[in-house]
Enzyme design. Structure first.
Site, short mmCIF file in Angstrom:
data_model
loop_
_atom_site.label_atom_id
_atom_site.label_comp_id
_atom_site.label_asym_id
_atom_site.label_seq_id
_atom_site.Cartn_x
_atom_site.Cartn_y
_atom_site.Cartn_z
N ASP A 263 14.79 25.14 40.53
CA ASP A 263 16.06 25.34 39.85
C ASP A 263 16.77 24.01 39.57
O ASP A 263 16.84 23.14 40.44
CB ASP A 263 16.97 26.23 40.71
CG ASP A 263 18.30 26.52 40.07
OD1 ASP A 263 18.33 27.22 39.05
OD2 ASP A 263 19.32 26.02 40.59
N GLU A 297 13.21 23.79 35.92
CA GLU A 297 14.26 24.17 34.98
C GLU A 297 15.05 22.90 34.69
O GLU A 297 15.74 22.38 35.57
CB GLU A 297 15.18 25.23 35.57
CG GLU A 297 16.27 25.66 34.58
CD GLU A 297 17.57 26.07 35.24
OE1 GLU A 297 18.45 26.56 34.51
OE2 GLU A 297 17.72 25.89 36.46
#
Length: 592
Positions: A263, A297
């Protein structure tokens, strides 16, 4: 340094031959005591010069519950493998070796198809066991890779997962550690990989106890959207680096995940000689068995993330490439706020994005006020993960609206065909394949003042939108429950027709070969070719394409099987004219 060859965990409670070895990092404290429930005594851990405290307790074993005491504070283990009473309760010793694995990890050929899901809302029950029951459906659909949004434990009864607290412990809201292992095991038995979403860019606001043991966890030398950054490059960074690296290897080893989705990697700031992500990629590469995927990401469009470590890069195996999503949303949904203002969604820009995997490759970004991105030459297309919706792009809308809530069914089918024809790796967000009617909101279950602050922050975030007081309160239980998929829709129109359409698209995708060539770009659409397959996509009515030769129709998005009121494109004299948005997938009689 962490040993990845056999992954020998050190942090937390590790079951040994004669008992359990307890280890915690607490460099600023001279004394840490272990409190095992039922023992009635406090055991002093032995302090090592490095800052670790450890003790082997003979006779202890799996199932024992314990806490640590530092001064007057009594806290759970920050590397606990299970928190049966929640993130503030006692930790529980878990023996991963007690689970008997039935299936090996699969080797998935090609780029794969990723299916992103949230455990708490994927099924009515919201558990690992309930998700297991849906695995055959996903395999039959044509999915070969499942991506679980974060499963580590969080405060409260429900959460997106991006408020990480107990990093090593699967959430008790979803089930036990062995039930998670069974989910991964069952997926492997069906030939599917399983990825786990992990958060290493910040600690959650409640229940994350690592910083309480290590006051040097953060640094003001770097800033992130969550405040001071985690200190990954300072003189006191060894402990938190070890914490993160061991955590990643634990998911890949003790749970046999086939990869991790990392993330917000732009907020993992590390100026040391070996970036944390580079070190992680090197450790993961040495794990035995099939190669594991590490997918970032990252909105910076930085090619170095994907360049091999031998060539001086980070060596990750993929990156979320959102330019495609933004172009599509701009074109068919009219999005123009915030970063969408950087995308016009023209057929030319969409074609350029697919050709190069990113649109921004050093171009000036008005939103960022500077050039953004780097070139992609030499990088395989399947390293780039494409989507037309994901948890962020749905849940971070005020009303949790999915793409199919905001565009016509015809336009939705056109965008879906383009996604699944492109050579990049497609990601589907749960329920996308049947155009689910349920929204996917942002939801939390924080207590007291923190909960009130989250609710107020959500209202302020969308103050300039038209929703006003109608923005769903993330703290309201109804917000969470309304986000659950309604599986009964699969058998109902129009959802059943959309599901048939996706099944056909996913089946045809397995026949596609090679890279993509842009054959024709029109104001109303574009034509792409992969080998003998030609895709015509119309974003609106009036698109008229010239066919390069004789062709057989493999899929028509206006087929009555997919659309109750079809407006079929006109095919004659090697021309195809669309009456509205849609897609035609053709097989040409001769390859180029």
């Amino acid at each position: 340094m962490v040993d990845s060859e056999l992954f020998r965990p050190s942090l937390g409670a590790v079951v040994a031959d004669e008992g359990v070895r307890f280890t915690v990092w607490s460099p600023a404290n001279e004394s840490v005591e272990l409190l095992i429930e039922g023992s009635g005594e406090a055991l002093a851990l032995e302090r090592e010069s490095s800052g670790f405290h450890s003790l082997e307790v003979e006779g202890s074993g799996a199932g024992a519950r314990y806490r640590y005491r530092v001064g007057q504070a009594v806290m759970p283990d920050p590397a606990s493998r299970y928190q049966p009473e929640g993130v503030h309760g006692p930790s529980q010793v878990v023996d991963p070796a007690s689970y008997t694995w039935r299936n090996g990890q699969p080797e998935v050929a090609g780029s794969g198809v990723i299916y992103e899901l949230h455990l708490g809302t994927f099924t009515p029950e919201g558990t690992f066991t309930a998700a297991c029951e849906r695995l055959p459906y996903l395999a039959e659909l044509g999915v070969d890779t499942i991506e679980l949004m974060p499963v580590h434990d969080f405060p409260g009864r429900w959460n997106w997962g991006y408020d990480p607290a107990s990093f090593f412990a699967p959430s008790r809201a979803y089930g036990t550690p062995d039930e998670l292992r069974c989910l991964v095991d069952d997926a492997h038995g069906l030939g599917m990989r399983v990825l786990c979403d992990v958060v290493y860019n910040h600690f959650g606001p409640d229940g994350a106890y690592w910083p309480a043991f290590d006051p040097n966890t953060f640094t003001d030398r770097h800033r992130t959207p969550w405040g001071d950054a985690i200190d990954y490059d300072g003189p006191s960074s060894a402990g938190v680096r070890r914490f993160v690296l061991e955590n990643a290897l634990m998911w890949l080893s003790e749970y046999r995940f086939d990869g991790l989705r990392l993330d917000a990697t732009f907020a993992i700031i590390d100026d040391s000689h070996c970036h944390l992500l580079t070190e992680l990629a090197g450790l993961v590469a040495r794990l035995p068995g099939p190669a594991r995927l590490l997918i970032a990401e990252d909105p910076r469009n930085t090619r170095n993330l994907l360049v091999s470590r031998d060539a001086g890069g980070t060596g990750l195996g993929g990156v979320w490439a959102d330019d495609f999503h933004h172009q599509i949303r701009s074109r068919i949904a009219g999005d123009d706020r915030s970063y969408f203002g950087d995308f016009c969604g023209s057929s030319r820009e969409i074609a350029e994005t697919i050709n190069h995997s990113w649109f921004y490759r050093g171009h000036h970004s008005r939103h960022h006020g500077r050039p953004r991105g780097t070139g992609t030459a030499g990088l395989p297309a399947n390293l780039f993960v494409y989507c037309i919706q994901n948890h962020d792009q749905v849940g971070n809308r005020p009303d949790g609206a999915r793409l199919n809530h905001e565009v016509s069914p015809a336009a939705y089918r056109a965008a879906s065909a383009l996604l699944l024809f492109a050579p990049q790796t497609p990601l589907l967000f749960m329920g996308q394949e049947w155009a689910a009617s349920t929204p996917f909101y942002y939801f939390t279950d924080h207590q007291g003042e923190l909960g009130a602050l989250v609710s107020e922050g959500r209202r302020e975030e969308f103050a300039d939108f038209e929703f006003g007081d109608e923005v769903p309160d993330p703290q309201d239980e109804k917000t969470f429950r309304r986000s659950r998929l309604a599986w009964e829709e699969l058998e109902r129109p129009p959802h059943a027709a959309t599901l048939r359409y996706y099944r056909r698209l996913l089946s045809l995708r397995r026949e596609l070969e090679g890279g993509v060539d842009v054959v024709q770009v029109l104001p109303a659409g574009l034509a792409l070719r992969r080998g003998r397959h030609l895709l015509l996509v119309a974003f609106e009515s009036g698109a008229e394409f010239q066919l390069p030769g004789e062709a057989r129709v493999l899929l028509d998005s206006e087929d009555p099987e997919y659309e109750a009121d079809p407006a079929a494109p006109l095919l004659q004299h090697r021309r195809a004219r669309f009456e509205r948005a849609g897609a035609l997938l053709l097989e040409l009689s001769e390859s180029p």
